[in-house]
Design a protein around this motif. Sequence first.
Motif, PDB file in Angstrom:
ATOM      1  N   ASP A  68      86.564  20.956  62.879  1.00  0.00           N
ATOM      2  CA  ASP A  68      88.159  21.166  62.674  1.00  0.00           C
ATOM      3  C   ASP A  68      88.451  22.659  62.794  1.00  0.00           C
ATOM      4  O   ASP A  68      89.418  23.006  63.612  1.00  0.00           O
ATOM      5  CB  ASP A  68      88.345  20.582  61.270  1.00  0.00           C
ATOM      6  CG  ASP A  68      88.602  19.163  61.199  1.00  0.00           C
ATOM      7  OD1 ASP A  68      88.432  18.379  62.236  1.00  0.00           O
ATOM      8  OD2 ASP A  68      88.315  18.572  60.071  1.00  0.00           O
ATOM      9  N   GLY A  69      87.574  23.422  62.384  1.00  0.00           N
ATOM     10  CA  GLY A  69      87.704  24.874  62.376  1.00  0.00           C
ATOM     11  C   GLY A  69      87.500  25.488  63.835  1.00  0.00           C
ATOM     12  O   GLY A  69      88.512  26.342  64.516  1.00  0.00           O
ATOM     13  N   LEU A  70      86.703  24.714  64.715  1.00  0.00           N
ATOM     14  CA  LEU A  70      86.459  25.364  66.068  1.00  0.00           C
ATOM     15  C   LEU A  70      87.777  24.787  66.846  1.00  0.00           C
ATOM     16  O   LEU A  70      88.282  25.538  67.730  1.00  0.00           O
ATOM     17  CB  LEU A  70      85.460  24.524  66.682  1.00  0.00           C
ATOM     18  CG  LEU A  70      84.693  25.312  68.079  1.00  0.00           C
ATOM     19  CD1 LEU A  70      84.384  26.767  67.748  1.00  0.00           C
ATOM     20  CD2 LEU A  70      83.473  24.560  68.472  1.00  0.00           C
ATOM     21  N   ALA A  71      88.249  23.608  66.423  1.00  0.00           N
ATOM     22  CA  ALA A  71      89.394  23.306  67.293  1.00  0.00           C
ATOM     23  C   ALA A  71      90.824  24.128  66.903  1.00  0.00           C
ATOM     24  O   ALA A  71      91.523  24.087  67.880  1.00  0.00           O
ATOM     25  CB  ALA A  71      89.801  21.780  66.837  1.00  0.00           C
ATOM     26  N   GLU A  72      90.679  24.495  65.623  1.00  0.00           N
ATOM     27  CA  GLU A  72      91.630  25.232  65.427  1.00  0.00           C
ATOM     28  C   GLU A  72      91.723  26.788  66.009  1.00  0.00           C
ATOM     29  O   GLU A  72      92.863  27.051  66.521  1.00  0.00           O
ATOM     30  CB  GLU A  72      91.856  25.571  63.705  1.00  0.00           C
ATOM     31  CG  GLU A  72      92.919  26.257  63.042  1.00  0.00           C
ATOM     32  CD  GLU A  72      92.897  26.204  61.803  1.00  0.00           C
ATOM     33  OE1 GLU A  72      93.532  25.441  61.380  1.00  0.00           O
ATOM     34  OE2 GLU A  72      92.267  27.110  60.935  1.00  0.00           O
ATOM     35  N   VAL A  73      90.839  27.214  66.225  1.00  0.00           N
ATOM     36  CA  VAL A  73      90.523  28.659  67.022  1.00  0.00           C
ATOM     37  C   VAL A  73      90.930  28.297  68.377  1.00  0.00           C
ATOM     38  O   VAL A  73      91.600  29.072  68.999  1.00  0.00           O
ATOM     39  CB  VAL A  73      89.081  29.050  66.977  1.00  0.00           C
ATOM     40  CG1 VAL A  73      89.113  30.248  67.963  1.00  0.00           C
ATOM     41  CG2 VAL A  73      88.960  29.588  65.406  1.00  0.00           C
ATOM     42  N   THR A  74      90.674  27.134  68.868  1.00  0.00           N
ATOM     43  CA  THR A  74      91.093  26.829  70.300  1.00  0.00           C
ATOM     44  C   THR A  74      92.596  26.726  70.283  1.00  0.00           C
ATOM     45  O   THR A  74      93.172  27.140  71.454  1.00  0.00           O
ATOM     46  CB  THR A  74      90.411  25.565  70.778  1.00  0.00           C
ATOM     47  OG1 THR A  74      88.890  25.489  70.660  1.00  0.00           O
ATOM     48  CG2 THR A  74      90.701  25.138  72.242  1.00  0.00           C
ATOM     49  N   ARG A  75      93.086  25.933  69.425  1.00  0.00           N
ATOM     50  CA  ARG A  75      94.596  25.968  69.408  1.00  0.00           C
ATOM     51  C   ARG A  75      95.029  27.316  69.269  1.00  0.00           C
ATOM     52  O   ARG A  75      96.138  27.585  70.053  1.00  0.00           O
ATOM     53  CB  ARG A  75      95.134  25.124  68.176  1.00  0.00           C
ATOM     54  CG  ARG A  75      94.844  23.849  68.391  1.00  0.00           C
ATOM     55  CD  ARG A  75      95.805  23.082  69.485  1.00  0.00           C
ATOM     56  NE  ARG A  75      97.231  23.472  69.350  1.00  0.00           N
ATOM     57  CZ  ARG A  75      98.167  22.747  68.445  1.00  0.00           C
ATOM     58  NH1 ARG A  75      97.690  21.889  67.927  1.00  0.00           N
ATOM     59  NH2 ARG A  75      99.432  22.902  68.451  1.00  0.00           N
ATOM     60  N   LEU A  76      94.603  28.230  68.507  1.00  0.00           N
ATOM     61  CA  LEU A  76      95.008  29.535  68.363  1.00  0.00           C
ATOM     62  C   LEU A  76      94.932  30.603  69.732  1.00  0.00           C
ATOM     63  O   LEU A  76      96.051  31.083  69.816  1.00  0.00           O
ATOM     64  CB  LEU A  76      94.225  30.416  67.295  1.00  0.00           C
ATOM     65  CG  LEU A  76      94.524  29.734  65.728  1.00  0.00           C
ATOM     66  CD1 LEU A  76      93.320  30.515  64.786  1.00  0.00           C
ATOM     67  CD2 LEU A  76      95.875  30.344  65.102  1.00  0.00           C
ATOM     68  N   VAL A  77      93.777  30.165  70.352  1.00  0.00           N
ATOM     69  CA  VAL A  77      93.754  30.851  71.456  1.00  0.00           C
ATOM     70  C   VAL A  77      95.051  30.514  72.812  1.00  0.00           C
ATOM     71  O   VAL A  77      95.435  30.941  73.323  1.00  0.00           O
ATOM     72  CB  VAL A  77      92.545  30.501  72.346  1.00  0.00           C
ATOM     73  CG1 VAL A  77      92.546  31.055  73.789  1.00  0.00           C
ATOM     74  CG2 VAL A  77      91.306  31.370  71.444  1.00  0.00           C
ATOM     75  N   ASP A  78      95.059  29.147  72.735  1.00  0.00           N
ATOM     76  CA  ASP A  78      96.210  28.456  73.198  1.00  0.00           C
ATOM     77  C   ASP A  78      97.841  29.212  72.970  1.00  0.00           C
ATOM     78  O   ASP A  78      98.384  29.350  73.761  1.00  0.00           O
ATOM     79  CB  ASP A  78      96.297  26.965  73.335  1.00  0.00           C
ATOM     80  CG  ASP A  78      97.174  26.442  74.026  1.00  0.00           C
ATOM     81  OD1 ASP A  78      97.152  26.388  75.299  1.00  0.00           O
ATOM     82  OD2 ASP A  78      98.267  25.567  73.519  1.00  0.00           O
ATOM     83  N   THR A  79      97.627  29.134  71.760  1.00  0.00           N
ATOM     84  CA  THR A  79      99.138  29.627  71.142  1.00  0.00           C
ATOM     85  C   THR A  79      99.350  31.117  71.422  1.00  0.00           C
ATOM     86  O   THR A  79     100.468  31.423  71.717  1.00  0.00           O
ATOM     87  CB  THR A  79      99.138  29.289  69.956  1.00  0.00           C
ATOM     88  OG1 THR A  79      98.975  28.048  69.289  1.00  0.00           O
ATOM     89  CG2 THR A  79     100.712  30.084  69.039  1.00  0.00           C
ATOM     90  N   ALA A  80      98.309  31.853  71.607  1.00  0.00           N
ATOM     91  CA  ALA A  80      98.428  33.298  71.870  1.00  0.00           C
ATOM     92  C   ALA A  80      98.608  33.463  73.391  1.00  0.00           C
ATOM     93  O   ALA A  80      98.713  34.607  73.679  1.00  0.00           O
ATOM     94  CB  ALA A  80      97.180  33.895  71.369  1.00  0.00           C
ATOM     95  N   GLY A  81      98.299  32.500  74.311  1.00  0.00           N
ATOM     96  CA  GLY A  81      98.606  32.576  75.612  1.00  0.00           C
ATOM     97  C   GLY A  81      97.027  32.860  76.437  1.00  0.00           C
ATOM     98  O   GLY A  81      97.275  32.947  77.514  1.00  0.00           O
ATOM     99  N   GLY A  82      96.318  32.262  75.830  1.00  0.00           N
ATOM    100  CA  GLY A  82      94.941  32.382  76.687  1.00  0.00           C
ATOM    101  C   GLY A  82      94.588  30.786  76.919  1.00  0.00           C
ATOM    102  O   GLY A  82      95.246  29.923  76.611  1.00  0.00           O
ATOM    103  N   GLU A  83      93.670  31.010  77.803  1.00  0.00           N
ATOM    104  CA  GLU A  83      93.102  29.598  78.715  1.00  0.00           C
ATOM    105  C   GLU A  83      91.577  29.663  78.174  1.00  0.00           C
ATOM    106  O   GLU A  83      90.687  30.535  78.495  1.00  0.00           O
ATOM    107  CB  GLU A  83      93.094  29.715  79.892  1.00  0.00           C
ATOM    108  CG  GLU A  83      92.629  28.659  80.854  1.00  0.00           C
ATOM    109  CD  GLU A  83      92.433  28.513  82.407  1.00  0.00           C
ATOM    110  OE1 GLU A  83      91.824  27.912  82.958  1.00  0.00           O
ATOM    111  OE2 GLU A  83      93.075  29.600  82.773  1.00  0.00           O
TER     112      GLU A  83
END
Length: 564
Positions: free
Chosen positions: A224-239
């Motif tokens: 869950d924590g790893l998925a959240e960081v992935t979502r944060l990267v996506d939200t910040a405009g990263g791929e």
Amino acid sequence: MSIETIHGNLKGLKSSQLKQLQRLYHQRQPRDRATTPEFAQRVAAISTDINQPVSAYINRRGQVIRVGVGSPRETQIPPLELPRYGAKRLSGIRCVTTALKSDPPKKPSLTAMVLQRLDVLVTLTLTGQGFQRRGGGATGYVESAYLAHLAPESDPNREQGLYWTVSPPLSLDVVTQQDFLDLVEGLEAEFEREYVAQQVDISHQRVVVVGLMTADLDHQQFADGLAEVTRLVDTAGGEVLQTITQRRSRPHPQTVIGAGKVQEIAIAVQTLGASLVAFDQDLTPAQARNLEQEIGVRVIDRTELILDIFAQRARSRAGKLQVELAQLEYLLPRLVGRGEAMSRLGGGIGTRGPGETKLETERRRIQKRVSRLQQEVNQLQSHRSRMRQQRQKQEVPTIAVVGYTNAGKSTLLNNLTHAEIYAEDQLFATLDPTTRRLNVPCQGEMKTILLTDTVGFIKELPPALIDAFRATLEEVSEADAMLHVVDLSHSAWESQIESVSKILEAMPIMPPESLLVFNKIDQVDSETLSYAKEHFPEAVYISAEKRLGLETLREKMGEMIINA
């Protein structure tokens, strides 16, 4: 540092041997050949004399730019000193090295080649000493040579998990007569094609996400924590290009993860053309510096990722003030050792907002700026307090809407009050609090209340943000009642309830009335819904997007404010 500095292990070397090594800097090489027979024999002769490997690094102009005693792994150029061409280019540097045995190049040397994105690695195996031909004349010290270079995706070696191609043993004549530029230009053309094919959107920063599973986490919490960081990267405009994980009992004090995993990340960054590495947990300033030196690109942690998103989302003057304050407080202890990055404003994830500045001239300015921002936030707090007092004089009850980020708070407020708050399937889609009027049924008549949308909470919200956003969070503590919105479709909805509750418990005052509102029931199966209703029978179950259960929610809000 002198241009003729000799790197690596110099212990026990004579001054005459050091001078021989330094003279290698003056040996110009042809641009279209990896090396010359004369230079190769000279390097081999010195290596035989000192009985250690010798590595010489040459740029495409034919200049020797680095000489070291040791293997390519022991003498490699630090990542931060290398040109940053990414996955579509090579570094423009080749290495001629010696091996005391007649074996092919070892994995550490080949890994160093990948990390530095060398044009080629020429490994000279030695005869042990120079010897004479039968007819007279020295044959030299080189027995054979291996030519290694990076393997494109189309290379069969990549299917075996290898990032390199190594030739069979070749004669020195074959290696020195091969068209070096033709080989390198062909490789770069292939890398360019692969890079373009991989790119989805060039406006996105290319990110490698790193997760560490420690002994205090179970598999679900870690996932869950790893998925959240992935979502944060996506939200910040990263791929997110790749996710790399490691399991350790506790974080490594210097690099969080083990040395082998750091090397794996560095290779992934080079081969994928990543420009940023994001960790799923907080890093100390020393850990971030050590990782950046080893990996060669910017390394950020979960807190810096969240701060960057807040910097993008802040729209009001109040929000911008609070974000800048939080970023500066985070940046201050991390100024030491940031190197060249401190001398310029950055671009991309983790560099928005106030930017980075030189340590010597800016530390005092930053501290002054922090003090000034703190005063302005205090003034903002006083202003909001006066606004709340005016609302209380008008006897208009207030209900604060809280919840984990992306729980659907803004969508709920929009559909209840016909507001036009920005609402997207993103973390922290809205940052600034918004208050709207709403009529709810109360004791047989309609009563006007104020509904306030607040910033979304997140697990382990950075302390700097809690402090900076205390004026915003006071909208919760001063409210007459509270709606706690939960995304029932999220796999970790129970732990999200717990995370929000912990943040609320830390607040000085809590509203007397609180109601759990489970959102997105249209996206869950009947088993999950039954489980939630069994354990939370007093809650309200809605779908804000589909407008399901909103009338029941309005009635519940009316009941909550009877005694407000």
